[in-house]
Design a protein around this motif. Structure first.
Motif, PDB file in Angstrom:
ATOM      1  N   LEU A 673      -0.097  -7.251   0.136  1.00 13.34           N
ATOM      2  CA  LEU A 673      -0.455  -7.042  -1.276  1.00 13.34           C
ATOM      3  C   LEU A 673      -0.038  -5.668  -1.786  1.00 13.34           C
ATOM      4  N   THR A 677       2.370  -5.536  -5.233  1.00 14.95           N
ATOM      5  CA  THR A 677       1.542  -5.648  -6.433  1.00 14.95           C
ATOM      6  C   THR A 677       1.149  -4.316  -7.047  1.00 14.95           C
ATOM      7  N   TYR A 680       2.204  -2.746 -10.419  1.00 13.16           N
ATOM      8  CA  TYR A 680       1.935  -3.505 -11.653  1.00 13.16           C
ATOM      9  C   TYR A 680       0.476  -3.383 -12.086  1.00 13.16           C
ATOM     10  N   TRP A 681      -0.336  -2.698 -11.307  1.00 12.10           N
ATOM     11  CA  TRP A 681      -1.775  -2.662 -11.583  1.00 12.10           C
ATOM     12  C   TRP A 681      -2.260  -1.314 -12.119  1.00 12.10           C
ATOM     13  N   PRO A 695       1.791 -13.183 -11.386  1.00  8.51           N
ATOM     14  CA  PRO A 695       2.530 -12.436 -10.358  1.00  8.51           C
ATOM     15  C   PRO A 695       4.030 -12.727 -10.315  1.00  8.51           C
ATOM     16  N   ALA A 698       6.449  -9.656 -10.199  1.00  7.15           N
ATOM     17  CA  ALA A 698       6.272  -8.900  -8.959  1.00  7.15           C
ATOM     18  C   ALA A 698       6.880  -9.640  -7.771  1.00  7.15           C
TER      19      ALA A 698
END
Length: 820
Positions: A673, A677, A680-681, A695, A698
């Motif tokens: 993860l 990811t 993008y968070w 998602p 990503a």
């Protein structure tokens, strides 16, 4: 009386001096009795003490007394013994029977084994930790003692395998084989009506066996619980006065020896596998074999053991049955079907593959070596070795793979490192506390099933009060008194463990536990969960839990011995046990807000927790999102159709042998993860934003440009029909599938394909109204066989659309006849 082993003794004599001999001899051949007497009386091994190792204390004592009796002497003269806590030998002793743990201690003190001329490993097939370790150390020390005579005797292990292994380290290894001395045994199979009913149906088989016996019945059971249960059942079924005797390792040695003696009365002996080898049980002509044994399987992730009741190996079944034919023709009743034996393992696994290896690893390091550098007949389990190393490091006994000064001060030779650590810490206590600790250590070493309380203080007090009926406990208590330089305390002295918790923590830091009221069990620092003390109405908030077992299929262990403590944190601080302080960001409260959490932990046990008001960093936020997703699952994200398709497109290309470096399964994505990811968070502030996130983008960046191009080429999202219209390829189906109106496939003779024409795509042929007419992955066959029937039915229903007789030579279209 001539014994079978005598046929190989002349050949054995020729191998001396510097003998390297493997002896294969079944039970009853006389290898444990006649062979050592032959060496003693013939003067073949006069170059030093003859030492014979036995895996069990009761066997060592029995053999020593038997051999001494054959010489017409009391034990301790020419024949002596040394077992843990007991020894009888003198200057006249030439043959010494010992347990293997004793040899480990001797080797640590004197690797050359000065004064010893011959070593005999008896019953090597039992494969306990000490036998494998002591043999590995002996082989390592052989260059110092090329004159040492080494004999390895086994009843079931193939001698040739031992010889081939031994030849890697020794020259001129010989194999001698002897027949056994046994009478015919008649077998009766009595399988239970259901596999779970064997214990309930066993008493009736014992009753049948007792009726068939002339002398006595030996019943093999997995453990003490089953022995007690069957004894109770039989006392109600058998005639009054029938002698029913238990035989297991927890009853005193003197009582065990009494059971082994011959009796004029017909009797039933209920035994664990302690009676399989070494011990000769007089007056037994019938065996009842439950076919089961209890073994402890070490769980390295918890540092605890799981007790399992399992089928015995074929070698054990043979050993058990042989007990019925040692002195006369006998019978064996087996609680399984003959056909079941195909599923039995040939041999039981050695202890180095199933047990806690902390003591073994410590002894190997004390020897000055590493586990991987020694000669093992079976390699110790690497995972168990790693867990042992972690434990020894956490308790300050090793650092960077080397023994610390603290470890070098401890006693050597097979002692449980936990016990040694506690005893070492107790040296700093006052005399009265050391006296109490001597009793506590004896209780931890020698548990007694008749004492039901789980409270360590209460158990210790009851042990002390009943010490005259518990020789093993009393022996260990006196040993520890001597260790601390104390005399026996007055009988009225209390055996309180109060004030001893700090010393106990040195050996059991991972056994600190906190009671969870919501779950009604304890959370252990080592990671497992255990039930509380059933004798208590109210459980202590904190405890040190010493004796824990996990039974089959149980996720919650059972605590059989614990010490309640008041303030665990204060106690850990006083004991100097290092704690972890971890800071994380987690979702808290009904609004699921992200907050910084600071925890003080001992392993998996949270000792304290505070919520901070500080700002959460992007790294902490990403970690919190990852933790939440790993707990809840990837389906909590807002997966678009394209994202799901992308995951499956990669799957199909991987089936063709490409992009294999990427794990796009749900488990693989969860494991990685942070990598795909986190970028993008950064702007997310809530779980709601996370759950709305698609998602797809990503996931695309999992790959470099060329890999993504290859994916789009080999597994495109769309397939173009002859009418130049793009139709969606559904990769979620197996195989992938497209939906297209039948008229748009006119002139197409073969089914669509992807991945360089290696994978056929299923086609759903639709009516003009979009309803399914035919699903096919062989379009050519459809046109040739099924189309005529479809045309016949559809042309009347949809007359405005073309239904040519020759579809392969027609023009593909999505229009009506008039539009064309």
């Amino acid at each position: 009386m001539t014994l079978p082993i005598e046929s190989v003794l002349p050949e054995l004599a020729k191998a001396f001096p510097a003998a390297r001999v493997v002896i294969e001899a079944p039970p009853g051949a006389g290898k444990s009795t006649q062979l050592p007497l032959f060496l003693l009386q013939q003067g073949i091994a006069d170059d030093g003490l003859i030492v014979m190792l036995q895996p069990r204390r009761v066997a060592a004592l029995n053999i020593a007394h038997y051999l001494a009796k054959q010489l017409g002497e009391p034990v301790g003269e020419q024949v002596g013994y040394t077992v843990r806590g007991d020894s009888k030998r003198s200057k006249a002793t030439k043959l010494l029977i010992i347990t293997e743990g004793v040899l480990v201690r001797w080797l640590q003190d004197d690797p050359e084994l000065s004064g010893i001329g011959t070593l005999i490993f008896d019953e090597f097939h039992e494969r306990n930790l000490h036998s494998d370790l002591s043999l590995a150390l002996v082989i390592d020390a052989l260059p110092l003692r090329p004159d040492l005579n080494l004999l390895i005797m086994s009843a079931t292990l193939p001698a040739e395998n031992l010889k081939l292994w031994l030849e890697n380290y020794c020259d001129q290894v010989q194999v001698l084989r002897s027949e056994g001395r046994s009478y015919p045994v008649e077998y009766h199979y009595r399988p239970a009506s259901h596999v779970t009913q064997w214990l309930a149906e066993l008493p009736k088989v014992v009753v049948e066996a007792f009726a068939a016996a002339e002398k006595g019945v030996l019943v093999f059971l997995p453990g003490v619980y089953e022995i007690q249960k069957i004894a109770t059942e039989l006392s109600q079924r058998m005639p009054p006065g029938t002698i029913i005797l238990p035989l297991h390792g927890r009853i005193p040695l003197q009582q065990q020896r009494q059971v082994l003696k011959a009796s004029d009365e017909k009797r039933i002996i209920l035994a664990t596998n302690i009676a399989e080898t070494s011990l000769t049980l007089d007056g037994i002509d019938v065996v009842v074999d439950s076919g089961r044994e209890r073994r402890a399987q070490y769980l390295p992730q918890y540092g605890l053991s799981q007790l399992t009741t399992q089928r015995i190996a074929k070698a054990s079944a043979t050993q058990r049955a042989g007990r019925a034919g040692r002195q006369q023709a006998g019978q064996c009743f087996r609680l399984w079907a003959r056909s079941d034996e195909h599923g039995f393992a040939d041999y039981a696994p050695p202890d180095v593959a199933t047990q806690d290896l902390s003591a073994l690893v410590l002894d190997v390091l004390r020897w000055g070596s590493e586990v991987s550098q020694l000669a093992w007949f079976s390699q110790p389990d690497p995972g168990h070795c790693a867990a042992a190393t972690d434990f020894l490091a956490s308790t300050g006994l090793i650092r960077q793979g080397q023994l610390t000064a603290k470890a070098r001060q401890l006693e050597s030779g097979g002692f449980d490192p936990r016990i040694l650590l506690v005893a070492d810490a107790a040296k700093m206590l006052k005399n009265e506390q050391q006296a109490a600790m001597a009793r506590v250590l004896a209780t931890l070493e020698e548990p007694q099933t008749s004492i039901k309380t789980a409270d360590l203080s209460e158990r210790t007090q009851q042990h002390y009060q009943q010490r005259n009926q518990a020789p093993l406990w009393q022996q260990r208590w006196r040993y520890w008194l001597n260790h601390f330089g104390l005399k026996e305390a007055a009988e009225t002295a209390e055996a309180s463990a109060e004030g001893l918790a700090v010393a106990l923590l040195q050996g059991y830091p991972d056994r600190v536990a906190k009671y969870d009221v919501s779950r009604c069990d304890f959370q252990l620092a080592c990671g497992g969960r255990v039930s509380g003390d059933s004798s208590r109405l109210k459980q202590p908030a904190w405890a040190i839990i010493f004796d824990v077992t996990f039974h089959e299929q149980d996720t919650i262990g059972r605590s059989r011995c614990l010490l309640p403590v008041d303030d665990a944190q204060a106690l850990l601080k006083e004991a100097g046990i290092p704690l972890q302080t971890l800071q994380t960001a987690e979702w808290v409260g009904e609004q699921q807000q992200l907050r910084q959490i600071t925890r003080t932990q001992l392993g998996s046990l949270v000792l304290s927790q505070t919520t901070n008001s500080g700002q959460v960093s992007n790294e902490q936020k990403a970690e919190a999102f990852c933790l939440w997703l790993r707990d809840k699952g990837l389906d909590k994200l807002n997966w678009s159709q394209r994202a799901k398709q992308l995951q499956r497109r990669v799957y199909w290309l991987q089936q063709a042998g490409e992009l294999s470096a990427y794990d796009m399964s749900d488990a693989g994505l969860l494991n990685s993860l942070e990598r795909w990811t986190a970028p993008y968070w950064t702007n997310f502030r809530s779980l709601k934003q996370l759950q709305q996130w698609d998602p797809y983008e990503a996931l695309c960046y999992f790959f470099d440009y060329s890999e993504l191009q290859r994916l789009n080429s080999a597994c495109p999202e769309w397939w173009q029909t002859p009418t130049e219209r793009k139709v969606f390829i559904n990769y979620l189906d197996d195989p992938p599938r497209v939906e297209v109106k039948l008229q748009e496939m006119f002139g197409v003779s073969e089914s669509p394909k992807i991945i360089d024409n290696r994978q056929v795509v299923t086609v759903d042929l639709l009516s003009p109204a979009g309803r399914l007419l035919q699903r096919t992955n062989d379009l050519a066959s459809f046109w040739q066989n099924a189309y005529a029937d479809v045309r016949k039915e559809m042309r009347g229903r949809y007359p405005k659309h073309p239904w040519p007789e020759d579809p392969l030579n027609a023009t593909a279209t999505f229009k009506t006849k008039r539009q064309q």
